[in-house]
Design a protein around this motif. Structure first.
Motif, PDB file in Angstrom:
ATOM      1  N   ARG A 266      -1.430   3.291 -12.977  1.00 54.53           N
ATOM      2  CA  ARG A 266      -1.606   2.287 -13.904  1.00 54.53           C
ATOM      3  C   ARG A 266      -1.123   0.851 -13.381  1.00 54.53           C
ATOM      4  O   ARG A 266      -1.448  -0.332 -13.610  1.00 54.53           O
ATOM      5  CB  ARG A 266      -0.793   2.510 -15.222  1.00 54.53           C
ATOM      6  N   GLY A 267      -0.163   0.781 -12.515  1.00 51.77           N
ATOM      7  CA  GLY A 267       0.495  -0.361 -11.835  1.00 51.77           C
ATOM      8  C   GLY A 267      -0.472  -0.874 -10.552  1.00 51.77           C
ATOM      9  O   GLY A 267       0.012  -1.782 -10.024  1.00 51.77           O
TER      10      GLY A 267
ATOM     11  N   VAL B  79       0.667  -1.093   0.076  1.00 52.82           N
ATOM     12  CA  VAL B  79       0.021   0.098   0.146  1.00 52.82           C
ATOM     13  C   VAL B  79       0.903   1.342  -0.007  1.00 52.82           C
ATOM     14  O   VAL B  79       1.789   1.287   0.667  1.00 52.82           O
ATOM     15  CB  VAL B  79      -0.829  -0.141   1.212  1.00 52.82           C
ATOM     16  N   PHE B  80       0.538   2.146  -0.948  1.00 49.80           N
ATOM     17  CA  PHE B  80       1.206   3.200  -0.980  1.00 49.80           C
ATOM     18  C   PHE B  80       0.122   4.602  -0.781  1.00 49.80           C
ATOM     19  O   PHE B  80      -0.844   4.539  -1.100  1.00 49.80           O
ATOM     20  CB  PHE B  80       1.908   3.638  -2.303  1.00 49.80           C
TER      21      PHE B  80
ATOM     22  N   THR C 147       5.101  14.533 -11.122  1.00 48.23           N
ATOM     23  CA  THR C 147       4.606  15.011 -12.374  1.00 48.23           C
ATOM     24  C   THR C 147       3.287  14.324 -12.732  1.00 48.23           C
ATOM     25  O   THR C 147       2.960  13.027 -12.303  1.00 48.23           O
ATOM     26  CB  THR C 147       5.275  14.517 -13.657  1.00 48.23           C
ATOM     27  N   LEU C 148       2.449  14.856 -13.703  1.00 47.40           N
ATOM     28  CA  LEU C 148       1.120  14.067 -13.958  1.00 47.40           C
ATOM     29  C   LEU C 148       1.329  12.459 -14.766  1.00 47.40           C
ATOM     30  O   LEU C 148       0.863  11.710 -14.332  1.00 47.40           O
ATOM     31  CB  LEU C 148       0.524  14.937 -15.067  1.00 47.40           C
ATOM     32  N   HIS C 149       2.555  12.439 -15.314  1.00 45.45           N
ATOM     33  CA  HIS C 149       2.963  11.424 -16.051  1.00 45.45           C
ATOM     34  C   HIS C 149       3.121  10.263 -15.071  1.00 45.45           C
ATOM     35  O   HIS C 149       2.879   9.019 -15.217  1.00 45.45           O
ATOM     36  CB  HIS C 149       4.154  11.645 -16.892  1.00 45.45           C
ATOM     37  N   MET C 150       4.027  10.682 -13.944  1.00 44.30           N
ATOM     38  CA  MET C 150       4.437   9.780 -13.040  1.00 44.30           C
ATOM     39  C   MET C 150       3.240   9.375 -12.295  1.00 44.30           C
ATOM     40  O   MET C 150       3.168   8.228 -11.779  1.00 44.30           O
ATOM     41  CB  MET C 150       5.443  10.333 -11.950  1.00 44.30           C
ATOM     42  N   LEU C 151       2.308  10.098 -11.857  1.00 42.39           N
ATOM     43  CA  LEU C 151       1.122   9.794 -11.096  1.00 42.39           C
ATOM     44  C   LEU C 151       0.215   8.840 -12.010  1.00 42.39           C
ATOM     45  O   LEU C 151      -0.250   7.702 -11.526  1.00 42.39           O
ATOM     46  CB  LEU C 151       0.127  11.230 -10.877  1.00 42.39           C
ATOM     47  N   MET C 152       0.093   8.903 -13.230  1.00 38.22           N
ATOM     48  CA  MET C 152      -0.586   7.929 -13.992  1.00 38.22           C
ATOM     49  C   MET C 152       0.123   6.621 -14.144  1.00 38.22           C
ATOM     50  O   MET C 152      -0.128   5.507 -14.355  1.00 38.22           O
ATOM     51  CB  MET C 152      -0.587   8.572 -15.626  1.00 38.22           C
ATOM     52  N   PHE C 153       1.517   6.752 -14.059  1.00 37.29           N
ATOM     53  CA  PHE C 153       2.284   5.423 -14.296  1.00 37.29           C
ATOM     54  C   PHE C 153       2.012   4.614 -13.063  1.00 37.29           C
ATOM     55  O   PHE C 153       1.816   3.443 -12.995  1.00 37.29           O
ATOM     56  CB  PHE C 153       3.791   6.042 -14.430  1.00 37.29           C
ATOM     57  N   VAL C 154       2.119   5.352 -12.054  1.00 33.04           N
ATOM     58  CA  VAL C 154       1.918   4.586 -10.351  1.00 33.04           C
ATOM     59  C   VAL C 154       0.567   4.211 -10.498  1.00 33.04           C
ATOM     60  O   VAL C 154       0.305   3.141  -9.894  1.00 33.04           O
ATOM     61  CB  VAL C 154       2.139   5.685  -9.316  1.00 33.04           C
TER      62      VAL C 154
ATOM     63  N   GLY D  79     -10.210   6.276 -15.608  1.00 36.21           N
ATOM     64  CA  GLY D  79      -9.944   6.228 -17.136  1.00 36.21           C
ATOM     65  C   GLY D  79      -8.936   4.983 -17.614  1.00 36.21           C
ATOM     66  O   GLY D  79      -9.136   4.684 -18.658  1.00 36.21           O
ATOM     67  N   LEU D  80      -8.053   4.715 -16.607  1.00 32.86           N
ATOM     68  CA  LEU D  80      -7.122   3.500 -17.004  1.00 32.86           C
ATOM     69  C   LEU D  80      -7.797   2.105 -16.783  1.00 32.86           C
ATOM     70  O   LEU D  80      -7.109   1.083 -16.724  1.00 32.86           O
ATOM     71  CB  LEU D  80      -5.894   3.657 -16.188  1.00 32.86           C
ATOM     72  N   GLY D  81      -8.968   1.899 -16.034  1.00 36.01           N
ATOM     73  CA  GLY D  81      -9.734   0.640 -15.868  1.00 36.01           C
ATOM     74  C   GLY D  81      -9.266   0.122 -14.558  1.00 36.01           C
ATOM     75  O   GLY D  81      -9.405  -1.049 -14.483  1.00 36.01           O
ATOM     76  N   ILE D  82      -8.723   0.860 -13.590  1.00 33.38           N
ATOM     77  CA  ILE D  82      -8.181   0.439 -12.397  1.00 33.38           C
ATOM     78  C   ILE D  82      -9.501   0.322 -11.400  1.00 33.38           C
ATOM     79  O   ILE D  82      -9.901   1.272 -11.289  1.00 33.38           O
ATOM     80  CB  ILE D  82      -7.027   1.425 -11.694  1.00 33.38           C
ATOM     81  N   PRO D  83      -9.766  -0.745 -10.716  1.00 29.41           N
ATOM     82  CA  PRO D  83     -10.785  -0.795  -9.839  1.00 29.41           C
ATOM     83  C   PRO D  83     -10.651   0.416  -8.777  1.00 29.41           C
ATOM     84  O   PRO D  83      -9.482   0.678  -8.320  1.00 29.41           O
ATOM     85  CB  PRO D  83     -10.472  -2.248  -9.369  1.00 29.41           C
ATOM     86  N   SER D  84     -11.780   0.971  -8.400  1.00 30.13           N
ATOM     87  CA  SER D  84     -11.563   2.220  -7.639  1.00 30.13           C
ATOM     88  C   SER D  84     -12.668   2.332  -6.590  1.00 30.13           C
ATOM     89  O   SER D  84     -13.894   2.178  -6.947  1.00 30.13           O
ATOM     90  CB  SER D  84     -11.539   3.390  -8.592  1.00 30.13           C
TER      91      SER D  84
END
Length: 145
Positions: A44-45, A16-17, A35-42, A62-67
């Protein structure tokens, strides 16, 4: 009790982060997403995102991650169209069931102040049990992850 939520997920082997704007209270290791790109990268994983209706939640959806998304006076159906991977956590307003007073103020970008408690609106008060139950429903594990 965010520590109970953290312990729940750690018991099942999740790492957990805490992301987003750094708060004065760290529950889990804080991951700086500068950055926004780093946020999206994290995001997405991630296996799951738990948060308020915010940019990270919208990115996750938007990335299909259960939320698991916590809402107060905002109507979730005005923000999202597909709830197949979303569990909404919301407490009904004492004035009426499923009242979303944010939308009662025309031409407003800030909604209206709560008539019950301006600093902590009752519709935005949740428990760790609400979050854990939502995660079990979302992940299809009614008896626990």
């Amino acid at each position: 009790d965010w520590y109970a939520v953290l312990n729940h997920f750690q018991c099942f082997g999740f790492l957990v982060f805490q992301i987003g704007k750094r708060s004065n209270r760290e529950i889990a290791p804080y991951l700086n997403t500068a950055t926004l790109h780093m946020l999206m990268f994290v995001i997405r994983g991630a296996d799951l995102l738990i948060g308020i209706d915010s940019s990270p939640a919208q990115i996750a959806v938007g990335l299909g991650i259960p939320s698991i998304i916590m809402f107060g006076s905002v109507n979730p159906s005005f923000r999202y169209s597909d709830f197949s991977k979303i569990q909404v956590v919301h407490t009904d307003c004492p004035s009426g069931k499923e009242r979303f007073c944010y939308h009662e103020e025309n031409n407003s970008t800030v909604g209206r102040l709560c008539e019950h408690n301006k600093s902590v609106p009752p519709c935005s008060v949740f428990t760790h049990t609400d979050i854990i139950n939502a995660s079990n429903k979302l992940l299809g594990n009614e008896n626990g992850i």
